[in-house]
Design an enzyme around this catalytic site. Structure first.
Site, PDB file in Angstrom:
ATOM      1  N   LYS A 193      -0.883 -12.445   1.811  1.00 35.32           N
ATOM      2  CA  LYS A 193      -1.746 -12.292   2.989  1.00 35.32           C
ATOM      3  C   LYS A 193      -3.020 -11.533   2.624  1.00 35.32           C
ATOM      4  O   LYS A 193      -2.978 -10.344   2.322  1.00 35.32           O
ATOM      5  CB  LYS A 193      -1.040 -11.549   4.119  1.00 35.32           C
ATOM      6  CG  LYS A 193      -1.871 -11.691   5.406  1.00 35.32           C
ATOM      7  CD  LYS A 193      -1.676 -10.612   6.416  1.00 35.32           C
ATOM      8  CE  LYS A 193      -2.519  -9.385   6.236  1.00 35.32           C
ATOM      9  NZ  LYS A 193      -3.947  -9.529   6.593  1.00 35.32           N
ATOM     10  N   GLY A 245      -3.539  -1.149  -0.318  1.00 34.89           N
ATOM     11  CA  GLY A 245      -4.276  -0.832   0.907  1.00 34.89           C
ATOM     12  C   GLY A 245      -4.205   0.649   1.195  1.00 34.89           C
ATOM     13  O   GLY A 245      -4.055   1.469   0.278  1.00 34.89           O
ATOM     14  N   SER A 246      -4.259   0.996   2.469  1.00 37.81           N
ATOM     15  CA  SER A 246      -4.335   2.408   2.841  1.00 37.81           C
ATOM     16  C   SER A 246      -2.976   3.092   2.699  1.00 37.81           C
ATOM     17  O   SER A 246      -1.924   2.459   2.840  1.00 37.81           O
ATOM     18  CB  SER A 246      -4.824   2.530   4.282  1.00 37.81           C
ATOM     19  OG  SER A 246      -3.902   1.908   5.146  1.00 37.81           O
ATOM     20  N   THR A 247      -3.015   4.391   2.482  1.00 41.17           N
ATOM     21  CA  THR A 247      -1.788   5.189   2.371  1.00 41.17           C
ATOM     22  C   THR A 247      -1.002   5.126   3.683  1.00 41.17           C
ATOM     23  O   THR A 247       0.228   5.028   3.686  1.00 41.17           O
ATOM     24  CB  THR A 247      -2.157   6.635   2.000  1.00 41.17           C
ATOM     25  OG1 THR A 247      -2.785   6.601   0.715  1.00 41.17           O
ATOM     26  CG2 THR A 247      -0.941   7.537   1.929  1.00 41.17           C
ATOM     27  N   GLU A 248      -1.737   5.142   4.791  1.00 42.12           N
ATOM     28  CA  GLU A 248      -1.092   5.106   6.107  1.00 42.12           C
ATOM     29  C   GLU A 248      -0.219   3.854   6.268  1.00 42.12           C
ATOM     30  O   GLU A 248       0.965   3.936   6.626  1.00 42.12           O
ATOM     31  CB  GLU A 248      -2.219   5.114   7.142  1.00 42.12           C
ATOM     32  CG  GLU A 248      -1.818   5.339   8.540  1.00 42.12           C
ATOM     33  CD  GLU A 248      -3.015   5.075   9.463  1.00 42.12           C
ATOM     34  OE1 GLU A 248      -4.153   4.895   8.982  1.00 42.12           O
ATOM     35  OE2 GLU A 248      -2.775   5.035  10.677  1.00 42.12           O
ATOM     36  N   GLY A 250       0.757   1.901   3.839  1.00 40.05           N
ATOM     37  CA  GLY A 250       1.765   1.947   2.768  1.00 40.05           C
ATOM     38  C   GLY A 250       3.014   2.693   3.218  1.00 40.05           C
ATOM     39  O   GLY A 250       4.137   2.269   2.950  1.00 40.05           O
ATOM     40  N   GLU A 267       0.169   0.275  -3.984  1.00 34.72           N
ATOM     41  CA  GLU A 267      -1.041   0.789  -4.621  1.00 34.72           C
ATOM     42  C   GLU A 267      -1.953   1.233  -3.484  1.00 34.72           C
ATOM     43  O   GLU A 267      -2.486   0.403  -2.754  1.00 34.72           O
ATOM     44  CB  GLU A 267      -1.666  -0.305  -5.486  1.00 34.72           C
ATOM     45  CG  GLU A 267      -2.572   0.247  -6.558  1.00 34.72           C
ATOM     46  CD  GLU A 267      -4.004   0.332  -6.083  1.00 34.72           C
ATOM     47  OE1 GLU A 267      -4.370   1.417  -5.571  1.00 34.72           O
ATOM     48  OE2 GLU A 267      -4.727  -0.652  -6.213  1.00 34.72           O
ATOM     49  N   CYS A 301     -10.384   2.086  -4.608  1.00 30.15           N
ATOM     50  CA  CYS A 301      -9.311   3.082  -4.459  1.00 30.15           C
ATOM     51  C   CYS A 301      -9.390   4.141  -5.553  1.00 30.15           C
ATOM     52  O   CYS A 301      -9.021   5.287  -5.337  1.00 30.15           O
ATOM     53  CB  CYS A 301      -7.954   2.402  -4.455  1.00 30.15           C
ATOM     54  SG  CYS A 301      -7.761   1.232  -5.786  1.00 30.15           S
ATOM     55  N   GLU A 398     -10.127  10.307   1.722  1.00 29.99           N
ATOM     56  CA  GLU A 398     -10.753   9.138   1.106  1.00 29.99           C
ATOM     57  C   GLU A 398     -11.816   8.602   2.062  1.00 29.99           C
ATOM     58  O   GLU A 398     -11.510   8.232   3.196  1.00 29.99           O
ATOM     59  CB  GLU A 398      -9.675   8.072   0.867  1.00 29.99           C
ATOM     60  CG  GLU A 398     -10.191   6.870   0.116  1.00 29.99           C
ATOM     61  CD  GLU A 398      -9.090   5.845  -0.187  1.00 29.99           C
ATOM     62  OE1 GLU A 398      -8.281   5.541   0.705  1.00 29.99           O
ATOM     63  OE2 GLU A 398      -9.061   5.350  -1.322  1.00 29.99           O
TER      64      GLU A 398
HETATM   65  P1  NDP Z   1      -5.132  -1.437   5.525  1.00 28.46           P
HETATM   66  O1  NDP Z   1      -4.186  -0.693   4.691  1.00 28.46           O
HETATM   67  O2  NDP Z   1      -4.939  -1.453   6.990  1.00 28.46           O
HETATM   68  O3  NDP Z   1      -5.191  -2.972   5.077  1.00 28.46           O
HETATM   69  C1  NDP Z   1      -4.701  -3.498   3.879  1.00 28.46           C
HETATM   70  C2  NDP Z   1      -3.962  -4.805   4.164  1.00 28.46           C
HETATM   71  O4  NDP Z   1      -2.771  -4.551   4.904  1.00 28.46           O
HETATM   72  C3  NDP Z   1      -4.744  -5.803   4.988  1.00 28.46           C
HETATM   73  O5  NDP Z   1      -4.408  -7.103   4.575  1.00 28.46           O
HETATM   74  C4  NDP Z   1      -4.219  -5.511   6.377  1.00 28.46           C
HETATM   75  O6  NDP Z   1      -4.448  -6.565   7.262  1.00 28.46           O
HETATM   76  C5  NDP Z   1      -2.764  -5.304   6.107  1.00 28.46           C
HETATM   77  N1  NDP Z   1      -2.039  -4.540   7.108  1.00 28.46           N
HETATM   78  C6  NDP Z   1      -2.533  -3.750   8.103  1.00 28.46           C
HETATM   79  N2  NDP Z   1      -1.513  -3.192   8.793  1.00 28.46           N
HETATM   80  C7  NDP Z   1      -0.370  -3.628   8.222  1.00 28.46           C
HETATM   81  C8  NDP Z   1       1.019  -3.380   8.480  1.00 28.46           C
HETATM   82  N3  NDP Z   1       1.422  -2.563   9.447  1.00 28.46           N
HETATM   83  N4  NDP Z   1       1.945  -3.978   7.685  1.00 28.46           N
HETATM   84  C9  NDP Z   1       1.561  -4.780   6.675  1.00 28.46           C
HETATM   85  N5  NDP Z   1       0.255  -5.063   6.405  1.00 28.46           N
HETATM   86  C10 NDP Z   1      -0.687  -4.480   7.152  1.00 28.46           C
HETATM   87  O7  NDP Z   1      -6.572  -0.937   5.184  1.00 28.46           O
HETATM   88  P2  NDP Z   1      -7.870  -1.004   6.119  1.00 28.46           P
HETATM   89  O8  NDP Z   1      -8.516  -2.280   5.868  1.00 28.46           O
HETATM   90  O9  NDP Z   1      -7.541  -0.711   7.549  1.00 28.46           O
HETATM   91  O10 NDP Z   1      -8.719   0.185   5.571  1.00 28.46           O
HETATM   92  C11 NDP Z   1      -8.511   1.501   6.082  1.00 28.46           C
HETATM   93  C12 NDP Z   1      -8.681   2.518   5.008  1.00 28.46           C
HETATM   94  O11 NDP Z   1      -7.727   2.305   3.999  1.00 28.46           O
HETATM   95  C13 NDP Z   1     -10.017   2.455   4.287  1.00 28.46           C
HETATM   96  O12 NDP Z   1     -10.985   3.162   4.968  1.00 28.46           O
HETATM   97  C14 NDP Z   1      -9.675   3.061   2.959  1.00 28.46           C
HETATM   98  O13 NDP Z   1      -9.749   4.443   3.048  1.00 28.46           O
HETATM   99  C15 NDP Z   1      -8.243   2.645   2.745  1.00 28.46           C
HETATM  100  N6  NDP Z   1      -8.106   1.468   1.864  1.00 28.46           N
HETATM  101  C16 NDP Z   1      -7.674   1.664   0.602  1.00 28.46           C
HETATM  102  C17 NDP Z   1      -7.571   0.591  -0.249  1.00 28.46           C
HETATM  103  C18 NDP Z   1      -7.114   0.768  -1.629  1.00 28.46           C
HETATM  104  O14 NDP Z   1      -7.315  -0.111  -2.455  1.00 28.46           O
HETATM  105  N7  NDP Z   1      -6.459   1.858  -1.949  1.00 28.46           N
HETATM  106  C19 NDP Z   1      -7.943  -0.758   0.142  1.00 28.46           C
HETATM  107  C20 NDP Z   1      -8.333  -0.870   1.522  1.00 28.46           C
HETATM  108  C21 NDP Z   1      -8.419   0.222   2.310  1.00 28.46           C
HETATM  109  P3  NDP Z   1      -5.855  -6.584   8.083  1.00 28.46           P
HETATM  110  O15 NDP Z   1      -6.936  -6.716   7.098  1.00 28.46           O
HETATM  111  O16 NDP Z   1      -5.757  -7.762   8.927  1.00 28.46           O
HETATM  112  O17 NDP Z   1      -5.886  -5.297   8.842  1.00 28.46           O
END
Ligand code: NDP
Length: 487
Positions: A193, A245-248, A250, A267, A301, A398
């Protein structure tokens, strides 16, 4: 739209615009889901719009996958795992991966232009970093596919089955390659996804995968929002979850997967220290600092978002850094001269603005070069905060934008203490002439990756991943294979 130099107009050489043509890409009006080797409409019939963040212009309408679509994709991946892809010998899987790698190279310009349009990153980065590295990941893992029995996982390591993979928006194609290539090389099938704001290069890759003739269902790509991601990682038919993606989010995924027996790699975020000692080659260090935090608008990241300067050289480094930043060009991502492109989305821009306001309110000194932002789209100027203390929000959270927080230190011990004073542990940088000091620092820095006299270097052979709130598991190298093998 043209790129605007951050230098004062009339006082410096101006570049003529050098825009890459977007004609090479045909963007469809509407995209469906890639399930079972073909593009199929979502069960709900719902679509959402993906924008060009540099102009806010709608690019395409993209399918919103719901629970029925997740079911369908996972079932298709299961079927391929049991009946086709999962039964192929490694040497056969390798041929398909080589084919995908070559197709990415052949269509590199198309991928690069599409990535810059959908993500906002400068074309010179999508062209020179994202796309070549994506191809390199498929080449590298193709090489492993028939050698897994010699990789130290026992004579006959088995795939896990179906991998559910969720990726972010900062490196859309590259993260798809990081996820798909090792999973496929090890004989797993995938449901991927992409992020809601950047689905287009993954969908172009789906077309490449279909043309490469992979058995239907070996790779399924389902677009949608966070609820689609949550549905995928929570699906009982998934054997392995890989998330960047985000720690939250994760943490939410870790809670959802707990007790299910699914294998998990995360990651997540970072707040890396880039540490410059007084014996460092200053000009090179300045280039490394710029690359560390302003590459990809700081949407990285492992970005070197905390600069730790040894006190005796702090003023000199800051002066040179500011002079260098005044030469960066911000603007049209498709202009080959552009250094800093658009922020990926309105919510991300809001987040950056909020954290920068907190930095000012807490008393740090904000600086940006003179910089005219385009009237439309999402933009933020390169920004440096000096006088930052460890308790400031901008030193702890971050920001994921082109914002650097500068702190100082006197001794190596103090540098280590400050660098490690973070809940994250993804990456760090060290700049010094002394090899012994590099090793001393690398042993003490709690980070998955430590770069020495360079920054943001990636190679598919080199494992990447973090500790603590930056997640666990490694991607790339032999260590990355382990995450997809039952060994
Ligand atoms: P998210 O962690 O929300 O998004 C990453 C992926 O997870 C996207 O495909 C997202 O879908 C999907 N996702 C969102 N919620 C869920 C869930 N509950 N279960 C499974 N998958 C989910 O990152 P954000 O785009 O909201 O970015 C927010 C913050 O996160 C940024 O400001 C940055 O600080 C951090 N971030 C860190 C990254 C890294 O590489 N470490 C990468 C991206 C963000 P969708 O796009 O549709 O929301």
């Amino acid at each position: 739209m043209t790129s605007v130099s951050t230098t004062t107009p009339g006082t410096d050489w101006e570049y003529a615009p050098s825009p890459e043509s977007r004609e090479i890409v045909t963007i469809q009006r509407e995209y469906n889901l890639f399930i079972g080797g073909e593009f199929v409409p979502p069960a709900s019939g719902e679509h959402f719009t993906t924008l060009n963040p540099a102009t806010e212009e709608p690019l395409a309408s993209v399918a919103q996958a719901g629970p029925a679509d997740v079911d369908r994709a996972v079932a298709s991946a299961r079927k391929a795992s049991e009946a086709s892809w999962g039964r192929l010998p490694g040497r056969e899987r390798a041929k398909y991966l080589y084919r995908i790698a070559r197709a990415i190279q052949e269509r590199a310009r198309e991928f690069a232009v599409l990535e810059s349009l959908d993500n906002g990153k400068p074309i010179k980065e999508s062209r020179d970093v994202d796309v070549p590295l994506a191809a390199a990941h498929f080449f590298y893992h193709a090489g492993w596919a028939d050698k897994l029995g010699y990789a130290g996982f026992g004579p006959d390591p088995r795939p896990l089955g179906v991998a559910g993979q969720v990726i972010p928006w900062n490196f859309p194609l590259l993260m798809a390659a990081w996820k798909l290539a090792p999973a496929l090389a090890t004989g797993n099938t995938c449901v991927l996804k992409p992020a809601e704001t950047t689905p287009l290069t993954a969908l172009l890759l789906a077309g490449v995968i279909a043309e490469a003739g992979l058995p239907p269902g070996a790779v399924n790509i389902i677009t949608g929002d966070g609820s689609t991601g949550a549905g995928l990682v929570g699906h009982p038919g998934v054997d392995k979850v890989a998330f960047t993606g985000s720690t939250e989010v994760g943490k939410e995924i870790q809670a959802a997967v707990a007790g299910t027996g699914k294998r998990l790699t995360l990651e997540l975020g970072g707040k890396a220290a880039n540490v410059v000692f007084d014996d460092a080659p200053i000009d090179q260090a300045v280039e490394g600092i710029v690359n560390g935090i302003f590459f990809n608008q700081g949407h990285v990241c492992c970005a070197g978002s905390r600069l730790l300067l040894q006190e005796s050289v702090a003023d000199a480094v800051l002066d040179r850094l500011k002079r260098r930043l005044a030469t960066l060009r911000l603007g049209d991502p498709l202009d080959k001269n552009t250094d800093i492109g658009a922020i990926n989305s309105r919510p991300q821009l809001d987040k950056i603005e909020g954290l920068v306001a907190a930095g000012e309110a807490e008393g740090a000194q904000r600086w940006s070069p003179p910089c005219q932002l385009p009237a439309r789209g999402y933009w933020f100027p390169p920004t440096v905060f000096s006088g930052v203390s460890q308790s400031h929000k901008i030193a702890r959270e971050e920001i994921f934008g082109p914002v650097l927080s500068v702190l100082t230190f006197r001794t190596p011990e103090e540098a280590v203490a400050k660098a490690n004073n973070t809940p994250y542990g993804l990456s760090a940088g060290v700049w010094t002439e002394k090899g012994s000091r590099i090793l001393w620092m690398a042993q003490r820095l709690r980070a998955g990756v430590v770069w020495a006299n360079t920054y943001n270097r990636f190679d598919p052979a080199s494992p990447f991943g973090g500790y603590t709130e930056s997640g666990f598991g490694r991607e790339g190298g032999r260590a990355g294979l382990a995450a997809y093998l039952d060994a």
